[in-house]
Design a protein around this motif. Structure first.
Motif, PDB file in Angstrom:
ATOM      1  N   PHE A  73       0.880  -1.206   0.005  1.00  0.00           N
ATOM      2  CA  PHE A  73       0.045   0.033  -0.147  1.00  0.00           C
ATOM      3  C   PHE A  73       0.903   1.118  -0.158  1.00  0.00           C
ATOM      4  CE2 PHE A  73      -2.916  -3.210   1.851  1.00  0.00           C
ATOM      5  CZ  PHE A  73      -3.991  -3.092   1.089  1.00  0.00           C
ATOM      6  N   ASP A  74       1.970   1.319   0.424  1.00  0.00           N
ATOM      7  CA  ASP A  74       2.919   2.316   0.511  1.00  0.00           C
ATOM      8  C   ASP A  74       3.577   2.317  -1.014  1.00  0.00           C
ATOM      9  OD1 ASP A  74       2.537   3.227   2.829  1.00  0.00           O
ATOM     10  OD2 ASP A  74       4.217   1.773   3.607  1.00  0.00           O
ATOM     11  N   TYR A  75       4.049   1.455  -1.596  1.00  0.00           N
ATOM     12  CA  TYR A  75       4.946   1.272  -2.796  1.00  0.00           C
ATOM     13  C   TYR A  75       4.025   1.173  -4.027  1.00  0.00           C
ATOM     14  CZ  TYR A  75       9.234   0.674   0.182  1.00  0.00           C
ATOM     15  OH  TYR A  75      10.236   0.629   0.941  1.00  0.00           O
ATOM     16  N   GLY A  76       2.778   0.729  -4.012  1.00  0.00           N
ATOM     17  CA  GLY A  76       2.128   0.358  -4.920  1.00  0.00           C
ATOM     18  C   GLY A  76       2.301  -0.903  -5.841  1.00  0.00           C
ATOM     19  N   GLY A  77       1.912  -1.006  -7.259  1.00  0.00           N
ATOM     20  CA  GLY A  77       2.190  -2.086  -7.985  1.00  0.00           C
ATOM     21  C   GLY A  77       1.522  -3.446  -7.470  1.00  0.00           C
ATOM     22  N   LEU A  78       2.070  -4.472  -8.077  1.00  0.00           N
ATOM     23  CA  LEU A  78       1.713  -5.926  -7.747  1.00  0.00           C
ATOM     24  C   LEU A  78       2.670  -6.487  -6.774  1.00  0.00           C
ATOM     25  CD1 LEU A  78       0.365  -7.240 -11.335  1.00  0.00           C
ATOM     26  CD2 LEU A  78      -1.033  -5.944  -9.759  1.00  0.00           C
TER      27      LEU A  78
END
Length: 230
Positions: A182-187
């Motif tokens: 949730f901090d870095y995003g992406g899969l």
């Protein structure tokens, strides 16, 4: 096409995390996923805004008046529709449950979460009477220890077994990657192991969960076919 609703009126049960990691694995595998973010905190919407997501579309404009149409429309556009339900018992939540092919009830290993699961189970049973058909559900144990099961977790597992409540064999283990996404995003599999610990183990756990979900959907589809042909 299948609609999966994540539901538990108690906050902090791992509902949003479970929905996100399932979406991540399915998207990684090439499945077109639509996520309806019905949680007022909009964690999934924020996650999706960090960086572009392939095979994932998030819908955040949802309320009691449009939830049914939104689920119906998404079902026509995506292979899998995930609904991150509100963290309270509500009319919106009841509508979503009524349209689900599978309801996933994330529970931590505590009596408080078990009571939250009981509330959702009551809603499911009411929907079955209204719809005059089975509403399929599974409990997902979350934030479990990778090393040892706690006494409270074992107690919850025993309660569920005695109540004949179906539970996924795979549980979601407490992992930093499940928070840090949730901090870095992406899969999930795209997280940098240099920045996030035990990414590989988190991915393995999430893939096992996704596999069991897809197998469960197949079992439900087979049951529905048998009922129609009977």
């Amino acid at each position: 096409m299948a609609v999966i609703v994540f539901a538990n009126p108690k906050g902090g049960s791992g509902k949003t995390t479970s929905a996100t990691i399932l979406a991540s694995v399915l998207a990684e595998q090439g499945v077109d996923v639509g996520i309806i973010d019905a949680d007022p905190l909009k964690w999934i919407t924020d996650w999706a805004s960090i960086k572009p997501l392939e095979n994932v579309t998030v819908y955040s404009e949802v309320n009691e008046t449009n939830i049914v149409d939104l689920i119906d429309d998404c079902s026509q556009q995506h292979q899998i529709v995930l609904v991150d339900n509100e963290g309270t018992a509500s009319q919106l939540g009841s509508y979503a449950i009524g349209m689900a092919d599978l309801i996933i009830m994330p529970l931590q290993g505590s009596s408080m979460d078990a009571r939250g699961g009981s509330a959702i189970t009551s809603i499911i049973r009411s929907q079955e009477r209204v719809l005059r058909r089975p509403v399929h559900s599974r409990v997902l144990l979350t934030r479990t220890s990778a090393a040892v099961a706690s006494r409270s977790l074992k107690n919850v597992q025993e309660q569920l077994a005695k109540a004949n409540i179906k539970t996924f064999t795979t549980s979601i283990v407490e992992r930093a990657a499940f928070r840090d996404i949730f901090d870095y995003g992406g899969l999930l599999h795209e997280l940098d192991p240099k920045s996030v610990s035990n990414v590989e183990r988190a991915v393995d756990n999430a893939r096992a969960f996704a596999k069991e979900v897809m197998n469960t959907l197949k079992e439900i589809a087979d049951l529905n076919s048998q009922e129609k042909s009977a």
